[in-house]
Design an enzyme around this catalytic site. Structure first.
Site, mmCIF file in Angstrom:
data_model
loop_
_atom_site.group_PDB
_atom_site.id
_atom_site.type_symbol
_atom_site.label_atom_id
_atom_site.label_comp_id
_atom_site.label_asym_id
_atom_site.label_seq_id
_atom_site.Cartn_x
_atom_site.Cartn_y
_atom_site.Cartn_z
ATOM 1 N N LYS A 297 28.983 48.861 38.279
ATOM 2 C CA LYS A 297 30.446 48.826 38.155
ATOM 3 C C LYS A 297 31.035 50.211 37.917
ATOM 4 O O LYS A 297 32.149 50.486 38.349
ATOM 5 C CB LYS A 297 30.882 47.844 37.066
ATOM 6 C CG LYS A 297 30.541 46.415 37.442
ATOM 7 C CD LYS A 297 31.432 45.378 36.812
ATOM 8 C CE LYS A 297 31.180 44.039 37.510
ATOM 9 N NZ LYS A 297 31.739 42.899 36.883
ATOM 10 N N LYS B 13 24.790 39.996 45.590
ATOM 11 C CA LYS B 13 25.134 38.714 44.979
ATOM 12 C C LYS B 13 26.558 38.302 45.347
ATOM 13 O O LYS B 13 27.413 39.177 45.583
ATOM 14 C CB LYS B 13 24.909 38.762 43.470
ATOM 15 C CG LYS B 13 26.094 39.073 42.633
ATOM 16 C CD LYS B 13 25.807 38.945 41.148
ATOM 17 C CE LYS B 13 26.999 39.522 40.404
ATOM 18 N NZ LYS B 13 27.631 38.664 39.453
ATOM 19 N N LYS C 214 33.081 37.875 42.680
ATOM 20 C CA LYS C 214 34.550 37.765 42.763
ATOM 21 C C LYS C 214 35.156 39.033 43.340
ATOM 22 O O LYS C 214 36.223 39.003 43.938
ATOM 23 C CB LYS C 214 35.131 37.594 41.356
ATOM 24 C CG LYS C 214 34.818 36.305 40.668
ATOM 25 C CD LYS C 214 35.325 36.412 39.215
ATOM 26 C CE LYS C 214 34.705 35.376 38.324
ATOM 27 N NZ LYS C 214 34.592 35.810 36.939
HETATM 28 N N1 AQP Z 1 26.261 35.041 42.500
HETATM 29 C C1 AQP Z 1 25.992 34.391 41.371
HETATM 30 N N2 AQP Z 1 24.983 33.490 41.335
HETATM 31 C C2 AQP Z 1 24.711 32.808 40.178
HETATM 32 N N3 AQP Z 1 25.417 32.972 39.041
HETATM 33 C C3 AQP Z 1 26.435 33.856 39.046
HETATM 34 N N4 AQP Z 1 27.319 34.247 38.102
HETATM 35 C C4 AQP Z 1 28.155 35.181 38.628
HETATM 36 N N5 AQP Z 1 27.842 35.414 39.910
HETATM 37 C C5 AQP Z 1 26.783 34.606 40.202
HETATM 38 C C6 AQP Z 1 27.342 33.716 36.753
HETATM 39 O O1 AQP Z 1 28.647 33.211 36.497
HETATM 40 C C7 AQP Z 1 28.913 33.354 35.090
HETATM 41 C C8 AQP Z 1 30.287 33.921 34.903
HETATM 42 O O2 AQP Z 1 30.361 35.202 35.482
HETATM 43 P P1 AQP Z 1 31.482 36.192 34.975
HETATM 44 O O3 AQP Z 1 32.779 35.845 35.523
HETATM 45 O O4 AQP Z 1 31.450 36.274 33.523
HETATM 46 O O5 AQP Z 1 30.939 37.527 35.453
HETATM 47 P P2 AQP Z 1 30.703 38.210 36.769
HETATM 48 O O6 AQP Z 1 29.231 38.377 36.857
HETATM 49 O O7 AQP Z 1 31.530 39.409 36.614
HETATM 50 O O8 AQP Z 1 31.198 37.348 38.006
HETATM 51 P P3 AQP Z 1 31.270 37.998 39.410
HETATM 52 O O9 AQP Z 1 31.771 37.026 40.360
HETATM 53 O O10 AQP Z 1 29.998 38.634 39.791
HETATM 54 O O11 AQP Z 1 32.384 39.111 39.219
HETATM 55 P P4 AQP Z 1 32.358 40.611 39.611
HETATM 56 O O12 AQP Z 1 32.688 40.625 41.044
HETATM 57 O O13 AQP Z 1 33.429 41.184 38.762
HETATM 58 O O14 AQP Z 1 31.014 41.163 39.308
HETATM 59 C C9 AQP Z 1 27.791 34.213 34.509
HETATM 60 O O15 AQP Z 1 26.878 33.355 33.836
HETATM 61 C C10 AQP Z 1 27.140 34.806 35.710
HETATM 62 O O16 AQP Z 1 25.761 35.041 35.512
#
Ligand code: AQP
Length: 355
Positions: A115, A217, A220
């Site tokens: 990030k 992965k 969002k």
């Molecule tokens: N691709 C994924 N596969 C399985 N689990 C996932 N999680 C996120 N992406 C995947 C799980 O979702 C929960 C909540 O995630 P979060 O919103 O707290 O954090 P994040 O990892 O920031 O979500 P994103 O979509 O990956 O956002 P960005 O794009 O900002 O990095 C967690 O339990 C996470 O493991």
């Protein structure tokens, strides 16, 4: 030897639309665990400030995630659902953990490196300290189990390191005050205040990958909306995204071994398995030998059947804003009482003067 009371904690950030990875990797597990455990599920709004400080609609995003929890089946009467910033003790314990954790631990975190990108000096201090706040979220309730996607495994290991270091650094005071419980560390029995939390990661959908690139992965923040299935996508959009998902020209294999070196195929099989609550082996028993032109429509039909009712329920719940706010406020009061009990002990262990 006494032990910590089993308790499940997890959180989701109110940043952007929830996607299939968030659902299968985390929220679906939250729902399953509530039948056999006491659970605390948190919308971690303080975390959402770490990558981006100013949000146009943070309060609405917080309601969205809350509605998704409830629509997926989390029962806020039996369990605690709240947003993090209502309970100031999260920030207070995070500060103490900032002083327990080492800068080296934080700067080695893959999520920080990803990030922060190349311009690390310009990343927020909050982004570096993110895992320390995450450890505080979990340990404030002395939670024993944390369901998350595989991407959070490293942060949970760090949570264990922080708990261990706090327990070691303050072991004499914890014992002198009669706090904590006896724990086995190696061959030794020591008194620890914080549990060494177990991650709950696993199953066929612990890491859902981008539909456009099987090595990244599903996320969002991916600029391409075609890379993910959002919980709120309509049936046509879901079908279109699955149809356009990157694959290879071969038919599906009949055994899991045959998915090796085929990340996109493996991802779609994992998604099917996660949605249908079956193993990848079972999916390949049913679809081995079929082309993607047959498998993709079956996957799209399953995704719509499983996700459309949740999206519909989310819309219904969100229409009653007062209800959603009421859930967060009740949950915040319950969480706040538990959090303050922990912080009274922690302040006393650390030696911070209290009244
Ligand atoms: N691709 C994924 N596969 C399985 N689990 C996932 N999680 C996120 N992406 C995947 C799980 O979702 C929960 C909540 O995630 P979060 O919103 O707290 O954090 P994040 O990892 O920031 O979500 P994103 O979509 O990956 O956002 P960005 O794009 O900002 O990095 C967690 O339990 C996470 O493991």
């Amino acid at each position: 030897m006494s032990s910590f009371k089993p308790l499940v904690f997890s959180g989701v950030q109110p940043t952007g639309n929830l996607h299939l990875g968030n659902y299968l990797g985390a929220i679906k597990k939250f729902v399953a665990l509530q039948d056999t455990n006491d659970c605390i599920y948190c919308v971690v709004d303080l975390h959402s400030l770490t990558a981006q400080l100013v949000h146009d609609d943070l309060e609405d995003q917080t309601r969205q995630i809350t509605a998704a929890f409830l629509a997926a089946g989390i029962n806020p009467k039996k369990h605690i659902v709240f947003n993090q910033s209502r309970v100031m003790q999260h920030a207070e314990l995070a500060w103490i953990f900032n002083c327990v954790a080492r800068i080296g631990w934080m700067s080695r975190m893959t999520q920080f490196k990803d990030k922060a990108g190349k311009d690390r000096e310009n990343a927020s201090l909050g982004l570096l300290a993110y895992p320390s706040l995450m450890a505080a979220d979990i340990l404030l309730y002395r939670a024993t189990h944390v369901p998350v996607g595989e991407d959070q495994k490293q942060h949970l290991e760090l949570t264990r390191d922080i708990a261990q270091k706090f327990n070691n650094d303050f072991s004499d005071r914890i014992a002198a005050k009669g706090l904590g419980v006896e724990m086995k560390v190696g061959e030794e029995i020591v008194r620890g205040y914080f549990p060494i939390t177990e991650p709950v990661i696993g199953g066929p959908a612990a890491r859902i990958m981008s539909l456009r690139d099987g090595s990244k992965k599903m996320s969002k923040s991916d600029p391409s909306d075609l890379s993910r299935i959002n919980l709120t996508d309509d049936a046509d959009t879901m079908a279109k995204k699955i149809k356009k998902a990157k694959t290879d020209p071969d038919a599906l294999p009949s055994e899991v071994k045959g998915l090796e070196g085929r990340p996109e195929a493996e991802n779609l099989v994992g998604i099917y398995a996660g949605l249908a609550d079956i193993s990848k082996e079972q999916v390949l028993k049913d679809f081995g030998g079929t082309q993607f032109s047959v498998f993709k429509p079956a996957l799209a039909e399953l995704a719509v059947a499983k996700l459309a009712p949740i999206a519909g329920e989310m819309r219904r719940i969100l229409a009653d804003r007062a209800y959603v706010d009421g859930v967060l406020s009740d949950g915040g009061a319950k969480a706040g009482a538990l959090a303050e009990a922990t912080m009274k002990d922690v302040r006393s262990i650390v030696g911070l003067q209290q009244g």
